[in-house]
Design a protein around this motif. Structure first.
Motif, mmCIF file in Angstrom:
data_model
loop_
_atom_site.group_PDB
_atom_site.id
_atom_site.type_symbol
_atom_site.label_atom_id
_atom_site.label_comp_id
_atom_site.label_asym_id
_atom_site.label_seq_id
_atom_site.Cartn_x
_atom_site.Cartn_y
_atom_site.Cartn_z
ATOM 1 N N TRP A 188 16.341 19.550 84.662
ATOM 2 C CA TRP A 188 16.503 18.450 85.621
ATOM 3 C C TRP A 188 15.664 17.227 85.294
ATOM 4 O O TRP A 188 15.827 16.183 85.902
ATOM 5 C CB TRP A 188 16.130 18.934 87.026
ATOM 6 C CG TRP A 188 14.764 19.539 87.085
ATOM 7 C CD1 TRP A 188 14.431 20.830 86.835
ATOM 8 C CD2 TRP A 188 13.539 18.867 87.387
ATOM 9 N NE1 TRP A 188 13.094 21.020 86.960
ATOM 10 C CE2 TRP A 188 12.512 19.821 87.302
ATOM 11 C CE3 TRP A 188 13.209 17.549 87.728
ATOM 12 C CZ2 TRP A 188 11.173 19.500 87.526
ATOM 13 C CZ3 TRP A 188 11.884 17.239 87.953
ATOM 14 C CH2 TRP A 188 10.883 18.217 87.850
ATOM 15 N N ASN B 287 25.354 16.267 82.379
ATOM 16 C CA ASN B 287 24.615 17.518 82.482
ATOM 17 C C ASN B 287 25.500 18.726 82.205
ATOM 18 O O ASN B 287 25.019 19.766 81.761
ATOM 19 C CB ASN B 287 23.971 17.647 83.857
ATOM 20 C CG ASN B 287 22.738 16.772 83.984
ATOM 21 O OD1 ASN B 287 22.106 16.442 82.975
ATOM 22 N ND2 ASN B 287 22.399 16.385 85.194
ATOM 23 N N ARG C 189 29.728 5.681 82.519
ATOM 24 C CA ARG C 189 28.426 5.028 82.535
ATOM 25 C C ARG C 189 28.489 3.595 82.027
ATOM 26 O O ARG C 189 27.903 2.695 82.589
ATOM 27 C CB ARG C 189 27.426 5.798 81.679
ATOM 28 C CG ARG C 189 26.162 4.977 81.457
ATOM 29 C CD ARG C 189 24.966 5.795 81.256
ATOM 30 N NE ARG C 189 24.990 6.467 79.986
ATOM 31 C CZ ARG C 189 24.073 7.360 79.640
ATOM 32 N NH1 ARG C 189 23.132 7.675 80.487
ATOM 33 N NH2 ARG C 189 24.129 7.939 78.476
ATOM 34 N N SER D 93 17.495 17.042 90.528
ATOM 35 C CA SER D 93 16.962 15.754 90.062
ATOM 36 C C SER D 93 17.074 14.697 91.142
ATOM 37 O O SER D 93 16.190 13.851 91.271
ATOM 38 C CB SER D 93 17.675 15.233 88.821
ATOM 39 O OG SER D 93 18.560 16.140 88.325
ATOM 40 N N THR E 27 21.683 18.431 88.895
ATOM 41 C CA THR E 27 21.799 17.090 89.466
ATOM 42 C C THR E 27 21.222 17.055 90.873
ATOM 43 O O THR E 27 20.526 16.097 91.238
ATOM 44 C CB THR E 27 23.275 16.664 89.472
ATOM 45 O OG1 THR E 27 23.824 16.949 88.192
ATOM 46 C CG2 THR E 27 23.399 15.196 89.759
ATOM 47 N N LEU F 26 24.734 9.551 89.965
ATOM 48 C CA LEU F 26 24.629 11.006 89.969
ATOM 49 C C LEU F 26 25.907 11.641 89.416
ATOM 50 O O LEU F 26 25.848 12.632 88.691
ATOM 51 C CB LEU F 26 24.362 11.512 91.386
ATOM 52 C CG LEU F 26 22.977 11.168 91.929
ATOM 53 C CD1 LEU F 26 22.835 11.606 93.370
ATOM 54 C CD2 LEU F 26 21.899 11.824 91.078
ATOM 55 N N ASP G 142 25.646 11.367 85.679
ATOM 56 C CA ASP G 142 24.669 12.277 85.110
ATOM 57 C C ASP G 142 25.115 13.720 85.253
ATOM 58 O O ASP G 142 24.831 14.554 84.401
ATOM 59 C CB ASP G 142 23.305 12.061 85.754
ATOM 60 C CG ASP G 142 22.485 11.065 84.952
ATOM 61 O OD1 ASP G 142 22.881 9.896 84.954
ATOM 62 O OD2 ASP G 142 21.511 11.479 84.316
ATOM 63 N N CYS G 143 25.799 14.011 86.331
ATOM 64 C CA CYS G 143 26.282 15.379 86.523
ATOM 65 C C CYS G 143 27.241 15.732 85.386
ATOM 66 O O CYS G 143 27.155 16.803 84.794
ATOM 67 C CB CYS G 143 26.973 15.498 87.876
ATOM 68 S SG CYS G 143 27.390 17.184 88.283
ATOM 69 N N THR H 258 17.291 13.546 84.121
ATOM 70 C CA THR H 258 18.012 12.867 85.197
ATOM 71 C C THR H 258 17.062 12.423 86.306
ATOM 72 O O THR H 258 17.198 11.338 86.865
ATOM 73 C CB THR H 258 19.093 13.786 85.779
ATOM 74 O OG1 THR H 258 19.942 14.200 84.735
ATOM 75 C CG2 THR H 258 19.908 13.065 86.825
#
Ligand code: ATP
Ligand code: SF4
Ligand code: MG
Lengths: 344, 265, 638
Positions: free
Chosen positions: B144, B197, B262, B86, B83, B190, B193-194, B147
């Motif tokens: 990465w 991820n 999200r 990215s 993250t 973030l 997405d983290c 993202t």
């Protein structure tokens, strides 16, 4: 008279835009090929850095003379820097000469069998995935919030949480009792066809198809889950869009408005998504090949990494990358057909 | 971001439970993951061994918890690195635009042609014997891209946002704009997405280990356990299903948390 | 009654409970009648329209009764409603781009709107009818353009397409939801004329939703005023405008700058023809007195002096957008200058070029006597504090994650102020714009639109500037808030001796706020001079078209202006015309003799005409003897 003139003008405009569209497609293809080459070069470089094909020679007992090791290195081209080595290999590859394996066999002979196997495996799975993925996504979006929609979304999330190598094995596990009950391999677990059988014609085809079922499901399911989630989101956005409301305001029934005005708009974002994610989905194919004993590109690649065989790695990567380019290009074509705005 | 959505809450709870099990669990068990109960080899689940035993009589539960520990640590670390990378690439490309953007996005395209897992696999022979931290680095290095594209798109839209233009008009430096105006806007994105991820990193580790390119013996991770179990999946299912359960639960928990957040962001 | 709405209540289900949008609304529209539904944003206008159409989202709850030609519409099925929609009642949406399906050619969409109510119709005939309709709503080369996609059309043309679809089946009622608020005033006038025209032909009733009382005055018989979902007043437009019953309508009228009808009406009525007499009369009525003129004269020196400014943007395929193409402009210390013109004429680009403090592509920009191209880093930083900008949309120009105090302190921090100093200064300027300490701790999202724009103004004031650039400072705000902000700006300007350069679409508001006006067309200045001259007695044919198209909240004046909308579309930024860029649309050009007309083929340069400068070869035709007007006599010649 004016009609005629206008018709001719429209014809001219059409062909001009067709020419532009073809030009655009060719440009996209060139760009995709460039990216594909760069990816192969990257893999080649990584392999060259990582592999040590001389390791075995060095550790023999009694020790191999240095001269022999050097000679072997020269034979493998290891005295050259990576880039020229790649250049040499690529120059050969475009003429159909992919070099030799670490143990001296000609690679070219195996290429078509490997590529064929992979295509026979990936193609049906991929097509089914796109069809069912988009289908489920749209279906869910149109009844968003219902129990059916929630269930299908939960299933999708679960499928995405299960690694492909587990999914394949679980499929086997689930099917095993059926095969056992039938006393014969209704749906066989391994390989492309029953080895050593002398089936011909329809029977041979049937045999192949039966071998295909479980691996195809293993490849398709996660992708269906993946695409359906995106498709659902895209369709939801379209469902709430002003133009759909306006279309209904003109007297179109809800369903007709969705079919005529919504569907195409919702499919548009899927084309770039397919292009962009196909490379990621290939990983699933690699696992599936290993689990179901298909000797395709993925299997070849993994074996080559285990054997630290750079030429085979490069060849398999190149072929996979070409597959990615082709799928991406089909997606470009689909986008062009779906969205006239991209044609100008 | 609404943390109170049921799906996000379920995910968070499950994840917390797994972390707790991985960190505290092994201390409470009568066996370590290397203890061999040679009288009970490949035994089915029982009172003594709730998840059965493995090939050398190791307790499956102890093995799984140990593997879970490793997988979680790798997953979390790799996700944080991914993250961060990215965010850096995405904001630079999106905000600066121009050449920087084109070059970085070309790199993304190249890395996306092939499954990232294969790139790590190709590098694995060189890494035999090195620490699992290198594995974390590699997973992040090849994970990465997706993202960063999302971040870039966001940065591009923020570039023309009124307050960014206003800050530029007052003469604010690029660093100030990135740190004061762009990154704070991206924190929710973030964070989500983290979390997602983490799920991908755990899957990547498992996949690599499955091929033997990831965590190396005698260390175990959920991936190596699944790999060893696969061979006996049809005969001694628990050896396979136990680590699969943990693996799926971990990935699902992270994915649910991320998705729950999200949907609202 | 054509449309009979009784006790309509609409509420939306949300996560935080139901949100009422419309409460107990009762409203009727008779056959052939034009009724305006007026209110601020969020007052429930669109909810009412969609309730009638049966197009509210599933999360909405509707109660009451909506009868169309004595048939109850609420509770009908989608099938029954779809037979009504588009045939008996048709709708024109606010944003014509969003309301057209982006991937289907406009002609096909119009044909579909026809065919859906005539199942037997052959495809060819539907297409033919569509082309006819497009032609009727004023799409040039309709047959060819029918194949175009919506995004290839300008905003005005898209709205014409939408109107074509609305009248495709001769509806009894047209609902138009802010049909012109996304358009330029010149195009707005065209679209309103078109609506008049199609109604005259079809006899359809009109429910016109708008926030613009000028539009109401021009086009409607009756007015209904909504406030927070409730009807606060309704009645004939003429009567209500003269004697508003509710405080809300009164406020709206004041905010719309409803002025004594005389001056504006006459100019408006004069249209764009060379009617020197009317112009002269107007100028004598409202022209500034000599002493006012003295005050507006150049003061100590120029805060801003721009010469020959040029900004071209290369776009794809080698084309170039000539956003700014040779602009001269001066703003004196303490002076307020307005930059006006249609969308895309380059106003914002001029402001951006100034605030960048960089050497422009071509031309010079000098601030307080210093040319920006030669600036060293330190001087540039110092100058930044002197020039500040306020942007159009306060909702987007304030960082939502920062507190109001931090937003205002930001430029100070950038200029190296310490944290405590910048904090206290931020408090101080927030006080100046009428916000308290209590507001300072909030986030921008917790403020109203007007308060947000006050914050943006405070931010611009914080470093103590001498020149403030304002890009449409009030156009994102509700009408009733605009006057407040403009008054605040005027007040601040006076107190601190600020110079303003502001762009605006709202000529009515400018009339009382600025000293001078500069009119731009296609990247060039076509007229510049004292506000009273330019806005009340415009000299350039384009300025006159612009002024004539400006809606005024005065019934007689507005109706007199009907049908005088300037022809033609705003210029395509990619077009490169030689000669006068306004030629294609210029009404004067059409009336000229051939030799005179030929002169328009050369680019007209700014030339002095009494107290102003005008770029037209034929100002003499337009203005007659204005140069000797009494108001101008005794005034030092330029
Ligand atoms: N970065 C850019 N690249 C290309 N074209 C641009 C760019 N910025 C502005 N333009 C074009 O330049 C022209 C002038 O734009 P500008 O924003 O100055 O107009 P404006 O007068 O402020 O319009 P509005 O009233 O809509 O605010 C327009 O055609 C616009 O599309
Ligand atoms: S120069 Fe000619 S075309 Fe241009 S504004 Fe004057 S009269 Fe019209
Ligand atoms: Mg502008």
């Amino acid at each position: 008279m004016t009609t005629l003139g206008a018709g001719r003008r429209r014809g001219a405009a059409l062909s001009a835009s067709a020419v532009r569209a073809v030009g655009r497609l060719l440009a996209r293809l060139a760009a995709r090929l460039g990216v594909c080459l760069a990816a192969v070069l990257l893999t080649y470089t990584l392999a060259a850095l990582s592999f040590d094909p001389l390791a075995e020679l060095r550790t023999t007992q009694p020790p191999t003379p240095q001269s022999v090791i050097d000679a072997r290195a020269t034979a493998l081209g290891l005295d050259l820097p990576v880039l020229p080595r790649f250049g040499q290999w690529l120059a050969g590859a475009v003429t159909g000469d992919f070099g030799t394996t670490a143990d001296g066999h000609d690679i070219a002979g195996e290429v078509s069998a490997r590529a064929g196997t992979s295509i026979r495996l990936f193609l049906p799975g991929g097509v089914l995935a796109v069809l069912f993925g988009c289908g489920f996504g749209i279906w869910g979006a149109l009844r968003a919030g219902s129990a059916a929609d929630k269930l299908s979304m939960a299933t999708a999330l679960l499928l995405l949480a299960i690694p492909v190598f587990v999914l394949g094995t679980v499929l086997k596990l689930l099917w095993l009792p059926v095969n056992e009950a039938a006393g014969t391999d209704l749906l066989p677990f391994s390989g492309e066809r029953t080895p050593g059988s002398d089936l011909a014609g329809w029977a041979a085809l049937g045999d192949r198809l039966r071998h295909l079922v479980l691996p195809t499901i293993a490849i398709a399911l996660p992708q269906i889950a993946f695409y359906s989630r995106y498709q659902r989101a895209a369709m939801l956005e379209v469902r709430d869009s002003e133009f759909l409301r306006a279309a209904r305001g003109r007297g179109l029934r809800r369903g007709r408005a969705v079919r005529r005005h919504g569907l195409r708009m919702a499919l548009i974002p899927m084309a770039p998504l397919v292009a962009f994610s196909f490379g990621l989905h290939l990983a699933g194919g690699v696992f599936t090949e290993r689990i179901f004993g298909w000797h395709g590109l993925g299997d070849w690649l993994v074996t080559a990494i285990e054997r630290q065989d750079a030429n085979v790695v490069a060849t398999a990567t190149l072929l996979m990358a070409v597959l990615v380019v082709m799928v991406g290009w089909l997606a470009d074509l689909a986008l062009l057909l779906l969205d006239p705005r991209t044609r100008t | 971001m609404n943390v109170h959505r049921p799906i996000a809450l379920t995910g968070a709870g499950l994840l917390a439970l797994l972390v707790l099990a991985a960190s505290v669990g092994p201390l409470l068990l009568p066996f370590t993951h290397t203890d061999q109960d040679l009288r009970n080899v490949l035994a089915a689940p029982s009172g003594a061994h709730p998840l059965g035993t493995a090939r050398l009589g190791e307790d499956m539960l102890a093995l799984c918890l140990r593997g879970l520990q490793k997988s979680l640590v790798i997953g979390l670390l790799a996700a944080v690195l991914t993250t961060a990378l990215s965010a850096l690439v995405g904001t630079v490309a999106g905000y600066l635009g121009g050449v920087a953007d084109r070059v970085l996005m070309m790199v993304v395209d190249v890395l996306l042609v092939l499954p990232p897992i294969l790139a790590v696999a190709v590098l694995s022979p060189a890494l035999r014997g090195s620490s699992w931290l290198v594995l974390v680095l590699l997973i992040a290095t090849f994970q990465w891209m997706v993202t960063s594209r999302v971040v870039r798109a966001r940065a591009r839209s923020l570039r023309v946002a009124g307050y960014v233009v206003a800050a530029e008009n007052t003469g604010a430096s690029t660093t100030r704009i990135v740190t004061r105006h762009l990154l704070p806007q991206m924190v929710p994105l973030l964070a989500i997405d983290c979390t997602l991820n983490v799920a991908s990193a755990v899957l990547a580790e498992a996949g690599l280990s499955y091929f033997g390119f990831g965590v190396q013996p005698p260390d175990v991770s959920l991936g190596t356990l699944v790999a060893t179990g696969t061979g006996s999946a049809l005969t001694f299912p628990w050896v396979f299903l136990a680590p699969v359960g943990f693996l799926t639960a971990t990935v699902l928990a992270a994915a649910m948390l991320g998705e729950g957040l999200r949907d609202d962001a | 009654m054509m449309l009979d709405i009784r006790d309509l209540t609409v509420s939306y289900r949300t996560r935080t409970g139901p949100v009422p949008a419309v409460r107990n609304l009762t409203l009727t529209v008779a056959a052939g009648e034009a009724v305006a539904l007026v209110g601020e944003s969020g007052s429930g206008k669109s909810a009412t329209a969609f309730a009638v159409m049966g197009l509210l989202p599933d999360t909405a709850r509707v109660e009451g009764s909506v009868r169309l030609a004595d048939r109850e519409l609420l509770g009908l099925s989608d099938r029954e409603l779809s037979a009504v929609r588009g045939r008996q009642v048709a709708m024109v949406h606010q944003d014509p781009l969003a309301a057209l399906t982006p991937v289907i050619p406009v002609g096909r969409q119009v044909a579909e709107a026809i065919a859906v109510h005539q199942p037997g119709l052959r495809r060819r005939d539907a297409t033919e009818r569509a082309v006819e309709l497009l032609d009727r709503v004023g799409i040039a080369a309709a047959r060819r353009r029918a194949g175009a996609l919506p995004h290839e059309f300008s905003g005005g043309m898209r709205q014409r397409v939408a109107i074509a679809m609305a009248i495709a089946n001769d509806p009894d009622l047209i609902i138009a939801d802010e049909p012109t608020s996304a358009l330029d005033t010149t195009v707005q006038a065209q679209i309103l004329d078109l609506l008049d025209d199609v109604r005259a032909r079809t006899g359809a009733a009109l429910l016109l939703i708008t926030h613009d009382l000028g539009v109401v005055a021009r086009s409607c018989d009756r007015i209904a005023v909504l406030r927070r979902g409730e009807l606060v007043e309704q009645g004939p437009v003429t009567k209500r405008f003269r004697r508003p019953a509710s405080a809300h309508l009164r406020d709206l009228l004041t905010a719309s700058g409803a002025e004594p009808p005389t001056a504006v009406a006459q100019v408006t009525a004069a249209g764009a023809g060379p009617l020197a007499a009317a112009v002269r009369a107007t100028a004598s009525d409202v022209g500034p007195t000599a002493s006012e003129v003295e005050q507006a004269e150049p003061g100590a020196g120029a805060a801003l002096r721009i010469t020959g400014l040029r900004r071209h943007f290369p776009v794809r395929r080698g084309a170039v957008v000539r956003a700014v193409d040779g602009v001269d402009l001066t703003v004196d210390t303490g002076e307020a200058v307005a930059l006006i013109g249609e969308s895309g004429c380059g106003k914002t680009t001029v402001l951006r070029e100034i605030i960048a403090l960089r050497r422009p592509q071509e031309g010079t920009i000098a601030l307080f006597g210093a040319d920006v191209s030669g600036l060293r880093r330190r001087d540039r930083t110092a100058l930044r504090g002197q020039v500040q900008m306020v942007m159009q949309d306060p909702a987007s120009s304030l960082n939502p994650t920062m507190s109001v105090a931090d937003v205002v302190a930001e430029p100070l921090r950038v200029h190296g102020w310490s944290r405590p100093d910048s904090r206290s200064r931020a408090r101080e300027v927030l006080g100046l714009v009428g916000l308290s300490d209590e507001h300072a701790g909030r986030r921008p999202g917790q403020l109203s639109g007007g308060q947000r724009q006050r914050v943006a103004i405070a931010r611009a004031l914080a470093p103590g500037p001498r020149l403030v650039l304002l890009d449409e400072p009030v156009s994102a705000l509700d009408t009733s808030l605009r006057v407040g902000i403009m008054d605040l700006l005027a007040d601040l300007r006076e107190r601190f001796g600020l110079a303003f350069l502001m762009t605006s679409h709202d000529l009515t508001l400018l009339r009382r706020t600025v000293d001078r006006v500069t009119v731009m067309y296609a990247g060039r200045v076509v007229e510049t001079g004292p506000a009273a001259d330019v806005l009340y007695a415009p000299a350039h044919p384009y300025t006159r078209a612009l002024v004539a198209a400006t809606p005024v909240a005065d019934v007689a004046a507005a109706r007199a202006g009907r049908g005088s909308a300037p022809a033609g579309e705003p210029p395509d930024p990619l077009d490169r015309t030689d000669g006068c860029a306004f030629r294609r649309r210029c009404p004067l050009h059409r009336e000229l003799s051939a030799p005179d007309r030929a002169r328009c083929g050369q680019v007209p340069l700014l030339a002095p005409v009494d107290r102003r400068q005008v770029a037209c070869h034929h100002t003499d035709h337009a203005l007659g003897g204005l140069g000797t007007h009494p108001a101008v006599e005794g005034h030092p010649a330029r």
